[in-house]
Design a protein around this motif. Sequence first.
Motif, PDB file in Angstrom:
ATOM      1  N   VAL A  80       1.451  -1.305   0.332  1.00  0.00           N
ATOM      2  CA  VAL A  80      -0.048  -0.164  -0.255  1.00  0.00           C
ATOM      3  C   VAL A  80       0.758   1.265  -0.258  1.00  0.00           C
ATOM      4  O   VAL A  80       1.108   2.640  -0.888  1.00  0.00           O
ATOM      5  N   SER A  81       1.433   1.424   0.805  1.00  0.00           N
ATOM      6  CA  SER A  81       2.600   2.053   1.020  1.00  0.00           C
ATOM      7  C   SER A  81       3.849   2.486  -0.280  1.00  0.00           C
ATOM      8  O   SER A  81       3.516   4.042  -0.590  1.00  0.00           O
ATOM      9  N   THR A  82       4.304   1.933  -0.810  1.00  0.00           N
ATOM     10  CA  THR A  82       4.560   2.045  -1.964  1.00  0.00           C
ATOM     11  C   THR A  82       4.184   2.398  -3.108  1.00  0.00           C
ATOM     12  O   THR A  82       4.136   2.728  -3.886  1.00  0.00           O
ATOM     13  N   SER A  83       3.278   1.790  -3.186  1.00  0.00           N
ATOM     14  CA  SER A  83       2.228   1.605  -4.762  1.00  0.00           C
ATOM     15  C   SER A  83       1.664   2.877  -3.879  1.00  0.00           C
ATOM     16  O   SER A  83       1.875   4.397  -5.322  1.00  0.00           O
ATOM     17  N   LEU A  84       1.242   4.079  -3.235  1.00  0.00           N
ATOM     18  CA  LEU A  84       0.812   5.472  -3.264  1.00  0.00           C
ATOM     19  C   LEU A  84       1.583   6.194  -2.734  1.00  0.00           C
ATOM     20  O   LEU A  84       1.851   6.900  -4.447  1.00  0.00           O
ATOM     21  N   ALA A  85       3.123   5.789  -2.957  1.00  0.00           N
ATOM     22  CA  ALA A  85       4.180   6.698  -3.268  1.00  0.00           C
ATOM     23  C   ALA A  85       4.847   6.761  -3.706  1.00  0.00           C
ATOM     24  O   ALA A  85       5.437   7.988  -4.757  1.00  0.00           O
ATOM     25  N   GLY A  86       4.058   5.953  -4.945  1.00  0.00           N
ATOM     26  CA  GLY A  86       5.308   5.445  -5.891  1.00  0.00           C
ATOM     27  C   GLY A  86       4.515   6.832  -7.647  1.00  0.00           C
ATOM     28  O   GLY A  86       4.969   6.600  -8.457  1.00  0.00           O
ATOM     29  N   THR A  87       3.820   6.629  -6.625  1.00  0.00           N
ATOM     30  CA  THR A  87       2.640   7.317  -7.765  1.00  0.00           C
ATOM     31  C   THR A  87       2.899   8.767  -8.164  1.00  0.00           C
ATOM     32  O   THR A  87       2.721   9.438  -9.219  1.00  0.00           O
TER      33      THR A  87
END
Length: 317
Positions: A80-87
């Motif tokens: 969840v955290s990396t998917s959101l940060a990766g946007t």
Amino acid sequence: MSTFAQRMPSLDSLVPYAGTLLLILGGSLFYPQILGFEYLTQQLQISAFLGLLALGATLVILLGHIDLSVPWILGGAAIVSTSLAGTGDPLLTALAIPLALLFGAVVGIINGVGVAILRIPSMVWTLAVNSMLLGVAVLNTGGFNPKGEASETMVWLATGNIAGIPAAFIVWMATAGAMALLLKRSGFGRYLSSIGYNEKATFLSGVSTPSVIFAAFAIAGVCSAFGGVLLAGYANQAYQSMGDPFLLPTIAAVVIGGTSILGGRGSLVGTIGGVLFITLLTSILSVMQISDAWRNIIFGVIILAMLLLQTLRKRAA
């Protein structure tokens, strides 16, 4: 549990600290670098990841339950955290950590519902939840490593330092301190131990035992999620099954720290010592090139030995 027992560390909680000291002294005879400041601070940094998981696990085990969903709460929070940060979106990046922690809390509450309301054994329910989280992750990623990367904040929390002390270790200690205050200054800590001793008697005394169980599992979920966020920051990404190696060491650290697997007795002080012992033991076994299989065997033997000791002590009491 007596007031004295709540305020003063028991002998059981001090045992892992003695074991850690012996590991350092014994290991230094073969690997002198173990006594170096750089090596010891690195171990403090690494111990923080396991330490956050163990703090939450301590609350659940104090209840007389066990949470086997730790691996995929950790993994799910990392995704969840990396998917959101990766946007690359500033707003989503800022929300990456809070939403990952919210994910952990929600899964924890779901665990609480299964245990407190549906009355399903915690080992069975949390294992099923862990399996479902695994399935959701595979469906979401197609079986490949998830896309995305850690934010700068996540990387700093995992790898940064303040005056030479790892930031991850400081976060772990701050979390432990806040949790200790919660347990000592509120009825929540007393209720945890009371439920672990006798849930039915605690309920009949007027305590809302389901609420306590919900809170304990929710806090445990947040701790597991926070560990996942830090691990993702350390690796700068999330990856499949990143939480799997942490389940057995988490339980081992709590049990080594003197928390009874049957519930009702234990301390965060002991858990911290257990985490330090397990982290250092793992590091020394790695230096000695001991395989993962033998490490798991060693952890299993330690858990069984502590369970046997607790059982013998209970019979003698």
